[in-house]
Design an enzyme around this catalytic site. Structure first.
Site, PDB file in Angstrom:
ATOM      1  N   LEU A   1       1.853   3.041   0.119  1.00 43.26           N
ATOM      2  CA  LEU A   1       1.875   4.523   0.705  1.00 43.26           C
ATOM      3  C   LEU A   1       0.339   4.591   1.230  1.00 43.26           C
ATOM      4  CD1 LEU A   1       3.345   7.085   1.389  1.00 43.26           C
ATOM      5  CD2 LEU A   1       2.401   8.072  -0.634  1.00 43.26           C
ATOM      6  N   TYR A   2      -0.550   4.222   0.745  1.00 40.98           N
ATOM      7  CA  TYR A   2      -1.939   4.557   1.101  1.00 40.98           C
ATOM      8  C   TYR A   2      -2.044   3.749   2.608  1.00 40.98           C
ATOM      9  CZ  TYR A   2      -6.967   3.295   2.049  1.00 40.98           C
ATOM     10  OH  TYR A   2      -8.026   3.215   2.592  1.00 40.98           O
ATOM     11  N   ALA A   3      -1.475   2.622   2.783  1.00 47.41           N
ATOM     12  CA  ALA A   3      -1.501   1.913   4.006  1.00 47.41           C
ATOM     13  C   ALA A   3      -0.762   2.686   5.091  1.00 47.41           C
ATOM     14  CB  ALA A   3      -1.148   0.510   3.887  1.00 47.41           C
TER      15      ALA A   3
ATOM     16  N   THR B   1      -0.001   5.627   5.036  1.00 51.81           N
ATOM     17  CA  THR B   1      -0.745   7.040   5.705  1.00 51.81           C
ATOM     18  C   THR B   1      -2.015   6.646   6.733  1.00 51.81           C
ATOM     19  OG1 THR B   1      -2.260   7.238   3.874  1.00 51.81           O
ATOM     20  CG2 THR B   1      -0.106   8.321   3.562  1.00 51.81           C
ATOM     21  N   LYS B   2      -2.703   5.556   6.542  1.00 47.71           N
ATOM     22  CA  LYS B   2      -3.652   5.172   7.371  1.00 47.71           C
ATOM     23  C   LYS B   2      -3.081   4.639   8.694  1.00 47.71           C
ATOM     24  CE  LYS B   2      -7.671   5.893   5.541  1.00 47.71           C
ATOM     25  NZ  LYS B   2      -8.733   7.051   6.108  1.00 47.71           N
TER      26      LYS B   2
END
Length: 331
Positions: free
Chosen positions: A151-153, A155-156
């Protein structure tokens, strides 16, 4: 220049702000001082920044749209560097809402503030994690990056898309920088480099994921900061693309990798820590974790064209500096 830096008390934000101040710029730092990690690092960074001439600190959250907009307006900044975000691949599995709130809603708020203020250049911190499930190496900015595995990727990736949209709609020159495995003094304690140093120094076992087969394009912090500083001075100009460029055909917007282009085995990195500490590591090999990838490897040809250099500090030299700082800071 007057420069507005979000996340100024963070690992990269602190180093960038200190460098900009040393170069004679004035910096307004905007940071929420969130307790994602708290062992004196953020307070120590802020104390050093506050002692430097030309620094003005504002404590605030990205989610506070009105406060963020007012801080940017009051700064009179000509350049905005957006580094603030909820970081960490693995934590995004445990606390997804934090990433939605900070990285998507917060970035949207920052973009609205930028639209009202119109700086000469917006510089956005993205990540190599965007390449996700890509198998072709090295990772080039022109590759499709539509298979995030965390999810981090995701969102970026969303942040990059929003930055491009605002560049198109409002003509704001914008550069999205994809960072590759940054390490060094004052680093985050949740990241592998500092976790390894701390554990080996204490004689504790370290957890080595991927059974020790992972490779990373390690980037020493001073090299990264040098690249960012040079990128600040190279805002995209519509119609002035380079060979293999990512300059958008419909906006003054560009994406660029910030890495060394020389991936190394994770076990080599651990060996460098052992040498610097003068101690052997106790290893506990584990399978790959969810959201992680086996290898990262940056194509840095565009970076070299843009700024004339690429990160070049070896992991042996970089780790030695990290260990020296660690022993001084933690005693």
């Amino acid at each position: 220049m007057k420069i507005f830096v979000t996340g100024s008390a963070g690992f990269i934000g602190f180093h960038l702000t200190r460098r900009l101040l040393a170069d004679g710029h004035s910096v307004t730092g905007y940071d929420g001082m969130t307790p994602f990690y708290d062992d004196g690092l953020k307070a120590g960074r802020m104390a050093l920044l506050s002692a430097q001439a030309g620094f003005s600190g504002v404590q605030g959250m990205l989610e506070d749209a009105a406060g963020l907009t007012e801080a940017l307006r009051a700064s009179g900044a000509e350049v905005v560097v957006h580094l603030a975000a909820q970081a960490g691949v693995r934590y995004s599995i445990e606390a997804p809402q934090t990433y939605i709130s900070s990285n998507l809603v917060g970035t949207a708020n920052l973009l609205e503030a930028v639209r009202a203020h119109r700086p000469r250049h917006l510089v956005f911190a993205s990540t190599s994690s965007i390449y996700g499930g890509n198998l072709a190496m090295p990772f080039a900015e022109t590759d499709r990056a539509d298979n995030p595995v965390s999810l981090y990727a995701a969102t970026k990736k969303g942040g990059e898309a929003m930055v491009h949209a605002y560049a198109h709609l409002w003509g704001i020159p914008a550069t999205s920088m994809r960072f590759f495995t940054v390490y060094g003094p004052w680093g985050r304690p949740d990241m592998a480099a500092l976790k390894f140093v701390r554990a080996i120094e204490a004689g504790e076992a370290i957890e080595v994921y991927g059974e020790g087969r992972m490779r990373r394009d390690f980037t020493y912090i001073d090299d990264l900061i040098e690249a960012i500083v040079r990128i600040i001075g190279r805002p995209p100009v519509a119609g002035e693309g380079l060979e293999g460029d990512t300059l958008s055909p419909v906006a003054p917007s560009r994406i660029v990798n910030l890495g060394g282009g020389k991936p190394r085995e994770l076990m080599d990195f651990i060996a460098a820590i052992e040498t610097a500490l003068g101690k052997k590591a106790r290893l506990r090999f584990l399978p790959m974790q969810q959201g992680d990838v086996l290898e990262t490897y940056s194509d840095v040809s565009l970076l070299r064209q843009l700024i004339g250099t690429v990160p070049r500090t070896s992991i042996e030299d970089g780790v030695a500096k990290l260990v020296a700082w660690y022993r001084q800071f933690y005693g």
